[in-house]
Design an enzyme around this catalytic site. Structure first.
Site, PDB file in Angstrom:
ATOM      1  N   HIS A  15      -5.273  -1.816   8.958  1.00 58.75           N
ATOM      2  CA  HIS A  15      -4.447  -1.378   8.120  1.00 58.75           C
ATOM      3  C   HIS A  15      -3.179  -0.770   9.311  1.00 58.75           C
ATOM      4  O   HIS A  15      -3.218   0.368   9.809  1.00 58.75           O
ATOM      5  CB  HIS A  15      -4.918  -0.101   7.224  1.00 58.75           C
ATOM      6  CG  HIS A  15      -3.940   0.426   6.435  1.00 58.75           C
ATOM      7  ND1 HIS A  15      -4.335   1.124   5.303  1.00 58.75           N
ATOM      8  CD2 HIS A  15      -2.572   0.713   6.795  1.00 58.75           C
ATOM      9  CE1 HIS A  15      -3.325   1.540   4.848  1.00 58.75           C
ATOM     10  NE2 HIS A  15      -2.269   1.389   5.551  1.00 58.75           N
ATOM     11  N   HIS A  17       1.168  -0.959   9.978  1.00 62.23           N
ATOM     12  CA  HIS A  17       2.388  -1.454   9.695  1.00 62.23           C
ATOM     13  C   HIS A  17       2.881  -1.763  11.212  1.00 62.23           C
ATOM     14  O   HIS A  17       3.287  -0.899  11.870  1.00 62.23           O
ATOM     15  CB  HIS A  17       3.054  -0.520   8.918  1.00 62.23           C
ATOM     16  CG  HIS A  17       2.448  -0.144   7.636  1.00 62.23           C
ATOM     17  ND1 HIS A  17       2.888  -0.803   6.617  1.00 62.23           N
ATOM     18  CD2 HIS A  17       1.525   0.446   7.388  1.00 62.23           C
ATOM     19  CE1 HIS A  17       1.962  -0.380   5.720  1.00 62.23           C
ATOM     20  NE2 HIS A  17       1.234   0.459   6.092  1.00 62.23           N
ATOM     21  N   HIS A 193      -1.907  -1.401  -1.077  1.00 63.41           N
ATOM     22  CA  HIS A 193      -1.768  -0.083  -0.913  1.00 63.41           C
ATOM     23  C   HIS A 193      -2.292   0.766  -2.098  1.00 63.41           C
ATOM     24  O   HIS A 193      -1.410   0.155  -3.549  1.00 63.41           O
ATOM     25  CB  HIS A 193      -0.653   0.551  -0.485  1.00 63.41           C
ATOM     26  CG  HIS A 193      -0.617   0.651   0.940  1.00 63.41           C
ATOM     27  ND1 HIS A 193      -0.499  -0.730   1.666  1.00 63.41           N
ATOM     28  CD2 HIS A 193      -0.045   1.498   2.065  1.00 63.41           C
ATOM     29  CE1 HIS A 193      -0.277  -0.622   2.986  1.00 63.41           C
ATOM     30  NE2 HIS A 193      -0.134   0.852   3.145  1.00 63.41           N
ATOM     31  N   GLU A 196      -3.327   6.048  -2.661  1.00 56.77           N
ATOM     32  CA  GLU A 196      -2.898   7.005  -1.361  1.00 56.77           C
ATOM     33  C   GLU A 196      -2.377   8.040  -2.055  1.00 56.77           C
ATOM     34  O   GLU A 196      -3.018   9.269  -1.826  1.00 56.77           O
ATOM     35  CB  GLU A 196      -1.748   6.302  -0.540  1.00 56.77           C
ATOM     36  CG  GLU A 196      -1.301   6.917   0.829  1.00 56.77           C
ATOM     37  CD  GLU A 196      -0.272   6.407   1.410  1.00 56.77           C
ATOM     38  OE1 GLU A 196       0.308   5.214   0.693  1.00 56.77           O
ATOM     39  OE2 GLU A 196      -0.151   6.586   2.516  1.00 56.77           O
ATOM     40  N   ASP A 274      -2.625   3.122  10.369  1.00 57.49           N
ATOM     41  CA  ASP A 274      -1.325   2.914   9.333  1.00 57.49           C
ATOM     42  C   ASP A 274      -0.037   2.874  10.328  1.00 57.49           C
ATOM     43  O   ASP A 274       0.540   1.781  10.710  1.00 57.49           O
ATOM     44  CB  ASP A 274      -1.306   4.263   8.365  1.00 57.49           C
ATOM     45  CG  ASP A 274      -0.670   4.040   7.343  1.00 57.49           C
ATOM     46  OD1 ASP A 274      -0.325   2.908   6.867  1.00 57.49           O
ATOM     47  OD2 ASP A 274      -0.601   5.045   6.599  1.00 57.49           O
ATOM     48  N   ASP A 275       0.467   3.960  10.904  1.00 55.81           N
ATOM     49  CA  ASP A 275       1.778   4.011  11.267  1.00 55.81           C
ATOM     50  C   ASP A 275       1.682   4.940  12.504  1.00 55.81           C
ATOM     51  O   ASP A 275       2.209   5.932  12.575  1.00 55.81           O
ATOM     52  CB  ASP A 275       2.841   4.396  10.333  1.00 55.81           C
ATOM     53  CG  ASP A 275       3.060   3.811   9.190  1.00 55.81           C
ATOM     54  OD1 ASP A 275       3.615   2.676   9.221  1.00 55.81           O
ATOM     55  OD2 ASP A 275       2.632   4.098   8.083  1.00 55.81           O
TER      56      ASP A 275
HETATM   57  N1  ADE Z   1       4.608   1.749   4.651  1.00 57.20           N
HETATM   58  C1  ADE Z   1       4.262   2.213   5.877  1.00 57.20           C
HETATM   59  N2  ADE Z   1       3.352   3.043   5.752  1.00 57.20           N
HETATM   60  C2  ADE Z   1       3.049   3.327   4.576  1.00 57.20           C
HETATM   61  C3  ADE Z   1       2.032   4.001   3.640  1.00 57.20           C
HETATM   62  N3  ADE Z   1       1.297   4.884   4.551  1.00 57.20           N
HETATM   63  N4  ADE Z   1       1.890   3.902   2.603  1.00 57.20           N
HETATM   64  C4  ADE Z   1       2.909   3.014   2.077  1.00 57.20           C
HETATM   65  N5  ADE Z   1       3.757   2.543   2.441  1.00 57.20           N
HETATM   66  C5  ADE Z   1       3.771   2.533   3.631  1.00 57.20           C
HETATM   67 ZN    ZN Z   2      -0.076   1.811   5.099  1.00 54.04          ZN
END
Ligand code: ADE
Ligand code: ZN
Length: 323
Positions: A15, A17, A193, A196, A274-275
């Site tokens: 997970h 991006h 996703h 969340e 995630d990011d």
């Molecule tokens: N795009 C990038 N990070 C995300 C996240 N945590 N939730 C949904 N879309 C995303």
């Molecule tokens: Zn994500």
């Protein structure tokens, strides 16, 4: 450098991006190269804007920063910078998300996006195994998702699966039933996703309508006992991102994250980043957060790492080769 002082556990990153690995310094460097005006005077000012209140407040900055990604080389450099960090994080395999619509909407050709990411994956193939998951932006139309899948068809040999991301609430999985059906027919593995910010019902919908093999986040699944029983029975993987959930206020603090409850319920959870350029750290930092913030034992951390491999789209033989 690891945050634990001991060699990091071997793990798979499921997970992540790739656009979420765009570090502030790189935003400025590429903005200078391509003459893109930024609404921030310095790297520090940009970093100070990473004070998110919810998912949308993050997405606004995340998409705005992508304006600096213009060429095939930019995408290759972005993915290369990330893949280079994998060995020191213990990451042996990555299934990375990318958001083609966030680039094609700005006039970047999908060939440059996929071409650049693939260049990097091939360049680092001796250090880390990696695949691509094409995400549809759920706050855009289903018709646009269909067009995106059609545009990606010449490159399907480089893509493992399809995903669903962006603003969740108000954009239920059922909006994308038809494009996921077509993607599955093309041999792409479906993930989404769900749960969340959105309700547990979106997780059920992702399973029923999209046929997902993995749920990204899924933390709100814990609110629905019948859903938990189903996910446990089917060993459906949930890719949980603790630092992201804290920074986007999906949970009130690391100490109140539902991961211990999820693990105790028998859910097939693993931990991911995630990011990471936006949320305070890569894979190892997320493992450190659950160890320090939730008191996870070495055994529990090993379970999370083992789950990450079995939840990947690699076959058993390929996993054995990576360990
Ligand atoms: N795009 C990038 N990070 C995300 C996240 N945590 N939730 C949904 N879309 C995303
Ligand atoms: Zn994500």
């Amino acid at each position: 450098m690891t945050t634990t002082g001991t060699p990091p556990l071997p793990k798979a990153e499921l997970h992540l991006h790739i656009e979420g690995t765009l570090e502030p310094e790189t935003v400025f460097e590429l903005a200078r190269r391509h003459d893109v005006a930024l609404p921030y005077a310095s790297v520090e000012e940009l970093r100070a804007a990473y004070d998110f209140t919810d998912l949308q407040s993050f997405l606004d900055v995340y998409y705005a920063n992508m304006a600096v990604l213009r060429t095939r080389d930019d995408f290759a450099a972005l993915a290369s910078a990330y893949l280079r960090t994998c060995p020191e994080q213990g990451v042996r395999h990555v299934e990375m998300f990318f958001d083609p619509q966030a680039h094609t909407a700005r006039g970047v050709a999908i060939a440059d996006v996929i071409g650049g990411l693939t260049d990097a994956i091939e360049h680092h193939a001796d250090d880390v195994s990696a695949g691509l998951i094409l995400c549809f932006l759920r706050d855009r139309s289903a018709a646009e998702a269909e067009e995106t899948l059609r545009a990606a068809e010449p490159y399907l040999d480089r893509i493992v699966g399809v995903g669903l991301d962006s603003a969740e609430v108000g954009h239920p999985p059922s909006k994308f039933t038809s494009v996921f059906e077509r993607a599955r027919g093309l041999g792409l593995k479906p993930v989404a996703h769900a749960g969340e910010e959105g309700p547990a019902g979106y997780v059920t919908e992702a399973l029923d309508e999209l046929g997902v093999l993995r749920v990204d986040h899924g933390i709100r699944a814990i609110e629905d006992d019948a859903l938990v029983a189903r996910l446990v029975r089917d060993r459906t993987p949930l890719t949980v991102c603790p630092l992201s959930n804290v920074r986007l206020a999906c949970v009130p603090g690391i100490g109140l994250h539902p991961l211990p409850e999820m693990l105790a319920a028998g859910l097939n959870v693993s931990v991911h980043s995630d990011d990471p350029a936006y949320f305070g750290g890569y894979a190892d930092a997320n493992y450190a957060a659950v160890r320090e913030g939730l008191g996870f034992t070495d055994d529990q951390l090993r379970t999370l790492a083992a789950n990450s491999f079995t939840s990947s789209f690699l076959d058993d033989e390929a996993v054995q080769r990576l360990l």
